[in-house]
Design a protein around this motif. Structure first.
Motif, mmCIF file in Angstrom:
data_model
loop_
_atom_site.group_PDB
_atom_site.id
_atom_site.type_symbol
_atom_site.label_atom_id
_atom_site.label_comp_id
_atom_site.label_asym_id
_atom_site.label_seq_id
_atom_site.Cartn_x
_atom_site.Cartn_y
_atom_site.Cartn_z
ATOM 1 N N GLY A 154 0.811 -1.207 0.000
ATOM 2 C CA GLY A 154 0.000 0.000 0.000
ATOM 3 C C GLY A 154 0.848 1.262 0.000
ATOM 4 O O GLY A 154 0.514 2.252 -0.658
ATOM 5 N N ASN A 155 1.964 1.249 0.720
ATOM 6 C CA ASN A 155 2.847 2.407 0.759
ATOM 7 C C ASN A 155 3.440 2.692 -0.618
ATOM 8 O O ASN A 155 3.568 3.854 -1.028
ATOM 9 C CB ASN A 155 3.963 2.164 1.777
ATOM 10 C CG ASN A 155 4.729 3.430 2.111
ATOM 11 O OD1 ASN A 155 4.155 4.449 2.460
ATOM 12 N ND2 ASN A 155 6.044 3.373 1.997
ATOM 13 N N ALA A 156 3.796 1.629 -1.348
ATOM 14 C CA ALA A 156 4.322 1.810 -2.701
ATOM 15 C C ALA A 156 3.275 2.458 -3.605
ATOM 16 O O ALA A 156 3.583 3.363 -4.392
ATOM 17 C CB ALA A 156 4.766 0.464 -3.273
ATOM 18 N N ALA A 157 2.026 1.994 -3.499
ATOM 19 C CA ALA A 157 0.951 2.594 -4.300
ATOM 20 C C ALA A 157 0.739 4.053 -3.932
ATOM 21 O O ALA A 157 0.507 4.913 -4.798
ATOM 22 C CB ALA A 157 -0.343 1.799 -4.104
ATOM 23 N N GLU A 158 0.815 4.348 -2.646
ATOM 24 C CA GLU A 158 0.643 5.724 -2.167
ATOM 25 C C GLU A 158 1.663 6.659 -2.806
ATOM 26 O O GLU A 158 1.327 7.726 -3.319
ATOM 27 C CB GLU A 158 0.794 5.749 -0.640
ATOM 28 C CG GLU A 158 0.723 7.115 -0.019
ATOM 29 C CD GLU A 158 -0.681 7.513 0.412
ATOM 30 O OE1 GLU A 158 -0.881 8.691 0.732
ATOM 31 O OE2 GLU A 158 -1.571 6.636 0.421
ATOM 32 N N MET B 243 -5.365 -4.865 -0.168
ATOM 33 C CA MET B 243 -4.332 -5.667 0.483
ATOM 34 C C MET B 243 -4.233 -5.327 1.970
ATOM 35 O O MET B 243 -4.020 -6.212 2.810
ATOM 36 C CB MET B 243 -2.974 -5.423 -0.197
ATOM 37 C CG MET B 243 -2.880 -5.963 -1.620
ATOM 38 S SD MET B 243 -3.008 -7.771 -1.690
ATOM 39 C CE MET B 243 -1.509 -8.247 -0.830
ATOM 40 N N ARG B 244 -4.414 -4.074 2.304
ATOM 41 C CA ARG B 244 -4.272 -3.661 3.692
ATOM 42 C C ARG B 244 -5.440 -4.100 4.566
ATOM 43 O O ARG B 244 -5.387 -3.911 5.786
ATOM 44 C CB ARG B 244 -4.096 -2.142 3.768
ATOM 45 C CG ARG B 244 -2.686 -1.696 3.427
ATOM 46 C CD ARG B 244 -2.511 -0.197 3.519
ATOM 47 N NE ARG B 244 -1.103 0.163 3.406
ATOM 48 C CZ ARG B 244 -0.649 1.415 3.439
ATOM 49 N NH1 ARG B 244 -1.507 2.428 3.575
ATOM 50 N NH2 ARG B 244 0.649 1.664 3.330
ATOM 51 N N ARG B 245 -6.462 -4.652 3.974
ATOM 52 C CA ARG B 245 -7.527 -5.213 4.806
ATOM 53 C C ARG B 245 -7.003 -6.353 5.669
ATOM 54 O O ARG B 245 -7.592 -6.682 6.701
ATOM 55 C CB ARG B 245 -8.674 -5.708 3.935
ATOM 56 C CG ARG B 245 -9.425 -4.608 3.191
ATOM 57 C CD ARG B 245 -10.666 -5.163 2.536
ATOM 58 N NE ARG B 245 -10.363 -6.346 1.733
ATOM 59 C CZ ARG B 245 -11.267 -7.219 1.301
ATOM 60 N NH1 ARG B 245 -12.543 -7.056 1.613
ATOM 61 N NH2 ARG B 245 -10.909 -8.248 0.565
ATOM 62 N N GLY B 246 -5.894 -6.976 5.240
ATOM 63 C CA GLY B 246 -5.298 -8.067 6.002
ATOM 64 C C GLY B 246 -4.319 -7.623 7.071
ATOM 65 O O GLY B 246 -3.740 -8.460 7.767
ATOM 66 N N VAL B 247 -4.122 -6.309 7.219
ATOM 67 C CA VAL B 247 -3.195 -5.797 8.232
ATOM 68 C C VAL B 247 -3.836 -5.909 9.616
ATOM 69 O O VAL B 247 -4.948 -5.439 9.839
ATOM 70 C CB VAL B 247 -2.819 -4.327 7.930
ATOM 71 C CG1 VAL B 247 -2.111 -3.700 9.122
ATOM 72 C CG2 VAL B 247 -1.931 -4.267 6.695
ATOM 73 N N ARG B 248 -3.134 -6.541 10.540
ATOM 74 C CA ARG B 248 -3.597 -6.677 11.913
ATOM 75 C C ARG B 248 -3.075 -5.514 12.744
ATOM 76 O O ARG B 248 -2.028 -4.951 12.446
ATOM 77 C CB ARG B 248 -3.108 -7.999 12.523
ATOM 78 C CG ARG B 248 -3.543 -9.247 11.746
ATOM 79 C CD ARG B 248 -2.940 -10.491 12.367
ATOM 80 N NE ARG B 248 -3.412 -10.678 13.724
ATOM 81 C CZ ARG B 248 -4.529 -11.313 14.053
ATOM 82 N NH1 ARG B 248 -5.293 -11.828 13.112
ATOM 83 N NH2 ARG B 248 -4.894 -11.462 15.310
ATOM 84 N N GLU B 249 -3.806 -5.166 13.782
ATOM 85 C CA GLU B 249 -3.323 -4.115 14.665
ATOM 86 C C GLU B 249 -2.069 -4.586 15.403
ATOM 87 O O GLU B 249 -1.899 -5.778 15.677
ATOM 88 C CB GLU B 249 -4.406 -3.719 15.667
ATOM 89 C CG GLU B 249 -5.575 -3.000 15.046
ATOM 90 C CD GLU B 249 -5.174 -1.747 14.280
ATOM 91 O OE1 GLU B 249 -4.099 -1.189 14.567
ATOM 92 O OE2 GLU B 249 -5.920 -1.348 13.373
ATOM 93 N N THR B 250 -1.188 -3.651 15.710
ATOM 94 C CA THR B 250 0.043 -4.008 16.399
ATOM 95 C C THR B 250 -0.259 -4.413 17.837
ATOM 96 O O THR B 250 -1.203 -3.893 18.452
ATOM 97 C CB THR B 250 1.022 -2.826 16.400
ATOM 98 O OG1 THR B 250 0.452 -1.739 17.133
ATOM 99 C CG2 THR B 250 1.307 -2.360 14.982
ATOM 100 N N PRO B 251 0.514 -5.331 18.390
ATOM 101 C CA PRO B 251 0.259 -5.745 19.778
ATOM 102 C C PRO B 251 0.298 -4.591 20.763
ATOM 103 O O PRO B 251 -0.498 -4.533 21.695
ATOM 104 C CB PRO B 251 1.388 -6.750 20.042
ATOM 105 C CG PRO B 251 1.773 -7.269 18.698
ATOM 106 C CD PRO B 251 1.585 -6.125 17.758
#
Length: 446
Positions: free
Chosen positions: A28-32, A212-220
């Motif tokens: 996502g960052n690359a697309a941004e 793709m970022r829908r699969g990003v989990r929140e950080t612990p």
């Protein structure tokens, strides 16, 4: 005070889980940054479409002024999306920024030229860049926060290299696409409709990155703080003025260096040194490839020696070398490649050390808000205006002043680097240690 140990998702603390999360965020960052960079890459083509003054230099200057307008909205995006990240989560902020960038790119792709819409045309362009500015201001903070909180304690330099690897990949893709379009379309086709193609593709890429970022989990570490009371962003900044100033000081030299040597220099070589567009773009591509390849090694060096020596190498290096870099550059693609490569490698010392160093100045509940506004405001005031200032000084016959401007800003940042002695990261460390203990307990029980 709640003393119960936070529930940590062990899956995100393992090497494979972390790498997958970083990969999803990096796509996502690359697309941004593909979308963000495409504007300045096509500045020479966009100028006549939106500002038909008849003068090529004036067209470029007006187009770059809109480029700077986008930066003016980055502090607002850094504040709003930073606060959103601290309240809703890092993944939520990452997804929101991409939706905004997709909207801005689509607006540019569909905006009619000045000959069709008159003054409405540049007005829509400004609105689109404002939306992209909001997005870019939030993306920088959200991505850096996510990577820092996801990375293992002793690998934060290496993991931080993913930020600029993905940023550079997006920039590189934009440059490569510009090269393809310039070599497959006639100048008339490129001016009539060809320039719309990359912005339309950018909108699609951003939507794919969002998916793709829908699969990003929140950080612990964010999960551990989720239930705590969050303070408004403006109170965060008022309560930590020295830390806010330190973030701005860290970012001052780096932002003008990056937008001078990584983004603007190929256009400068075309306009002022008479370098053909193809030669300038190929030199830029080659330099960015070297930069991407070197970033993991610089990240390992940051983990080995600590962030302070790397930051000082960056600041001191540009204080000493900026006039030399500008002095040796001329109408040669080889020299442009050498200058860009040297500058980017030196900048890489900052890129791998700064994210964790600045973000750890604030506790988890305030991290995105605390860094988002001062960083984006510094980028807006100094990074976004760098190309415009260089063009303006060149037009007045004072092009030699600009390298010393860069030297001065890098010198100020170097003072802040000297005063840096490391920062506490007890919240990150505590959550990581808890996750490791839970993981070990699970293995033992197994």
């Amino acid at each position: 005070m709640n003393t119960t140990a936070p529930v940590v998702d062990v899956r995100t603390t393992t090497g494979g889980g972390r790498l997958r999360q970083i990969l999803l965020a990096s796509l996502g960052n690359a697309a941004e940054w593909f979308d963000w960079t495409m504007y300045v890459t096509f500045a020479a083509v966009l100028g006549p479409q939106f500002f038909p003054s008849g003068s090529g230099a004036t067209n470029v200057l007006q187009t770059l002024s809109v480029f700077a307008v986008g930066f003016l909205f980055r502090p607002v995006g850094g504040l709003l999306i930073g606060a959103y990240c601290d309240r809703r989560g890092r993944g939520a902020g990452l997804r929101l920024s991409l939706l905004m960038m997709a909207g801005g790119s689509l607006m540019i792709a569909l905006t009619p030229a000045h000959g069709t819409a008159g003054v409405l045309s540049p007005a829509l362009l400004v609105a689109a860049r404002a939306l992209q500015g909001l997005s870019a201001g939030g993306e920088s903070t959200a991505m850096s926060t996510f990577v820092t909180e996801t990375a293992p304690r002793r690998r934060r330099g290496l993991y931080s290299s993913a930020i600029y690897i993905s940023t550079t990949f997006g920039t590189l893709t934009a440059t490569f696409l510009a090269l393809i379009l310039r070599n497959t379309l006639t100048p008339g086709q490129l001016g009539d409709w060809g320039w719309r193609v990359p912005f339309a593709l950018g909108a699609l890429f951003a939507l794919y990155g969002w998916w793709m970022r829908r699969g990003v989990r929140e950080t612990p570490v964010f999960d551990a703080e989720r239930e705590r009371q969050h303070r408004p962003a403006w109170r965060v900044l008022r309560s930590h003025p020295h830390r806010v100033l330190r973030v701005a000081g860290f970012s001052l030299g780096a932002t003008v260096v990056y937008y001078t040597f990584a983004t603007y220099l190929p256009l400068y070589a075309q306009v002022h040194d008479g370098l053909p567009a193809n030669a300038a773009l190929w030199a830029s591509i080659a330099a960015q490839v070297v930069f991407m390849a070197a970033l993991p090694l610089l990240g390992v060096a940051t983990d080995r020696f600590g962030p302070r020596p790397m930051l000082l190498a960056f600041g001191g290096g540009f204080v000493c070398m900026t006039p030399i870099l500008f002095g040796v550059m001329s109408g040669s693609a080889v020299r442009l490649f050498a200058v860009m490569t040297a500058a980017l490698l030196l900048f890489g010392c900052y890129a791998t050390a700064a994210p964790a160093a600045t973000l750890q100045m604030f506790p988890t509940a305030l991290r995105s808000s605390g860094v988002g506004l001062p960083y984006a405001l510094t980028v807006a005031l100094f990074g976004g205006t760098a190309p415009y200032l260089n063009e303006y000084l060149s037009g007045l016959g004072h092009a030699a002043w600009y390298p010393w401007y860069v030297v001065g800003l890098c010198a100020v940042s170097t003072v802040f680097f000297f005063r840096f002695r490391g920062t506490g990261d007890t919240d990150l460390t505590a959550v990581e240690d808890t996750g490791r203990a839970r993981a070990a307990g699970g293995v033992a029980r197994g």
